[in-house]
Motif scaffolding. Structure first.
Motif: not given
Length: 167
Positions: A94-106
């Motif tokens: 199946q197709s999928y999205f990868v969502i990456s949240l990068t915080y201020a502390n890396e």
């Protein structure tokens, strides 16, 4: 004599109030040392979104305050406590999205949105979000272009593909 007493009281008041700080009012400005530290120090600086198998049409990088804020509001609205009877497998093709949240502390937190029905955080359990919510997600991507140029997007996509191959 009265002037000396008033001056002494003013000095004592200034000294007593100098112990007050911004942190005491809940407006901390430091970055957290661990991933379990609550907001406000744990601020998202940018968001990267890729689509697997690779499809640059849906690749996004958001770093502007407005896009990050609006996307986080959308992401919170997608999260439910509804679990499927059987956990889906990402290897089913199946197709999928990868969502990456990068915080201020890396530090980085990953979300996966698969098959327009399921959402999970990092390696957590899949949760059902429904196709209507998935449509809101795709609509958001269509209405919000990237905050950076296309070359940066390709680099992000290549990094995500390499990371997925390692996993």
């Amino acid at each position: 004599m009265k002037i000396k007493v008033v001056a002494l009281l003013l000095v004592l008041a200034v000294v007593a109030l100098s112990g007050c700080s911004i942190a005491a009012t809940g407006l901390e400005t430091t970055v957290p040392d661990s991933p379990n530290t609550p907001a406000p120090g744990k601020m998202v600086e940018h968001i990267d979104i890729t689509f697997q198998p690779d499809n640059p049409t849906y690749t996004r990088h958001y770093s502007s305050e407005a896009n990050v804020r609006d996307f986080l509001i959308l992401l919170r609205s997608l999260q439910t406590n509804e679990y499927p009877d059987q956990q889906p497998n990402m290897l089913d093709g199946q197709s999928y999205f990868v969502i990456s949240l990068t915080y201020a502390n890396e530090m980085t937190q990953h979300y996966h949105l698969m098959g327009h029905r399921y959402l999970r955080t990092d390696n957590g359990q899949w949760r059902e979000i429904g196709t209507d919510n998935a449509k809101k997600f795709v609509q958001f991507l269509e209405e919000h272009p990237n905050d950076v140029n296309l070359n940066h997007i390709r680099t992000i996509s290549e990094q995500k593909t390499a990371m997925d191959e390692l996993n």
